[in-house]
Design an enzyme around this catalytic site. Structure first.
Site: not given
Ligand code: ADP
Ligand code: MG
Length: 395
Positions: A36, A42-43, A135, A139-140, A189, A239
């Site tokens: 997303r 924000e905040h 990262g 929001s992966s 998220d 934060y």
């Molecule tokens: P963001 O949410 O901004 O991308 P975060 O630090 O909150 O950053 O989350 C990233 C972490 O989520 C990665 O370092 C990993 O541990 C985990 N992650 C996200 N997507 C995957 C994926 N496709 N496979 C494995 N781990 C993942």
């Molecule tokens: Mg995240």
């Protein structure tokens, strides 16, 4: 010039091929969940306020099938993780309490969802493939959590899945991130990853947890996300400091949270607080107002007004909340100097990460070209439109 966004079917094919070669079987379940970007607000989440994110065309796909067990076996294809982490893990599933955070750390996002899943767990094999940068502030983490939850629902069957609503599922994913990844995130998220819809932003009231779709299908406009590719680690207390300052301001104002006071009420108590606390509160109160105004602008298809609010938001984050940085400011200035740009702002927690820019379709290439030329760092771009939330895919 922008990053090519791999479509969901290409990701699905990659995941299926890998599953077959790795687990020597055919997957019979497939799901996806998006990352997303936050457009305004924000905040504000931890101040019981409003946020306005949209789901991205960047998604995490999970394919797999139930097995005779006793464990679950999961692998991810993430190149970033391959460098310094094992991309496979397995864990026993007989006893939920035996699930605890550990190594590899990425697996904690999966294990956390297994732990908080509202349903029966059965042994399975799964492959995870994603187009969400890890990262990068898109929001992966929510994408992998929500995809995992959807995946477990599908293993269990549709009927069972419909017994728990999306809000409860999103809250379970948030718990997973709090308890297993040790990240005290808000609800935005996971909510938008579950509930986003194509052509819509999602206004979320972080107090009532009410989520409202806001139509945002403007064929002549695009959202360009620009990753500054910097992440400043400062003292590490930025934060928690800001959370504390917001609580402090609310206390002085005699309100439960900064959601409650008006700007006039804040002005009245200006001499009761120090300048920093006042400025923090000023940002939050004005930012919540900007979400309401931004939603009204979208409903009138007034992109000029929406863009103006984005710029105000950026200036407020830069000057009053003090969470921007040189690179984000630079990117916003370049964007605002480009003809056809409605508005631009930093998005996410700050001190690096991404900017989000609302721009006329016809000006997208010019915008990206200018940033490539003028930005001191090395930026990456995603051209996005509001996309759908998590869904089941046919295998
Ligand atoms: P963001 O949410 O901004 O991308 P975060 O630090 O909150 O950053 O989350 C990233 C972490 O989520 C990665 O370092 C990993 O541990 C985990 N992650 C996200 N997507 C995957 C994926 N496709 N496979 C494995 N781990 C993942
Ligand atoms: Mg995240």
């Amino acid at each position: 010039m922008a990053q090519e966004i791999e479509d969901v079917f290409t990701l699905l094919e990659t995941a299926k091929t890998l599953f077959k070669s790795h687990f020597k079987n055919e997957p019979n379940v497939a799901v996806c969940a998006p990352g997303r970007v936050n457009l305004l607000g924000e905040h504000t989440d931890y101040n019981d306020g409003l946020v306005l994110p949209m789901a991205l065309p960047l998604v995490t796909v999970i394919v797999g099938r139930k097995t005779d067990g006793p464990q679950c076996r999961v692998m991810t294809t993430s190149e970033d993780l391959k460098k310094n982490s094992c991309t496979e893990f397995d864990c026993p599933l007989e006893d939920r309490e035996s699930l605890t955070p550990g190594e590899p750390s990425w697996a904690n996002y999966v294990k956390g969802v297994l732990y908080f899943y509202k349903g029966t767990l059965s042994p399975f094999d799964a492959v995870i493939v994603s187009s969400v940068p890890l990262g990068g502030g898109l929001s992966s983490s929510a994408a992998i959590e929500v995809a995992t939850y959807m995946f477990l629902d599908q293993l269990n069957g549709e009927k069972k899945a419909s017994e728990v609503n999306k809000k409860e599922k999103a809250l379970a994913c948030q718990q997973a991130e709090h308890k297993f990844a040790n990240v005290p995130c808000g609800i935005m998220d996971q909510f938008v990853s579950f509930m986003g819809e194509k052509g819509n932003a999602l206004q979320i009231d972080c107090r009532s947890l009410e989520a409202t779709l806001i139509p945002m299908a403007f064929p002549d406009a695009a959202i360009v996300i620009c990753n500054s590719n910097v992440k400043h680690t400062l003292s590490g207390t930025e934060y928690p400091d800001r959370r504390r300052q917001c609580e402090e301001a609310a206390k002085i104002l005699g309100k439960p949270a900064l959601r409650d006071p008006t700007y006039d009420e804040l002005q009245d108590k200006k001499d009761k607080m120090d300048t920093v606390t006042f400025n923090r509160a000023k940002h939050v109160i004005s930012e919540i107002g900007r979400v309401t105004d931004g939603v009204a602008a979208l409903r009138k298809a007034d992109l000029t007004e929406f863009g103006r609010l984005m710029v105000q938001s950026h200036n407020s984050l830069r000057d009053d909340f003090e969470v921007s940085c040189k690179e984000l400011n630079e990117l916003v200035v370049i964007a605002l100097g480009t003809k056809g740009v409605y508005g631009s702002r930093m998005t996410g927690g700050g001190f690096g990460g991404c900017t989000v820019t609302l721009v006329q379709q016809s000006a997208v290439n010019d915008l990206i070209g200018r940033i490539k030329k003028e930005y001191e760092g090395n930026a990456t771009f995603y051209i996005c439109s509001p996309s759908s939330g998590a869904k089941v895919l046919s295998v």
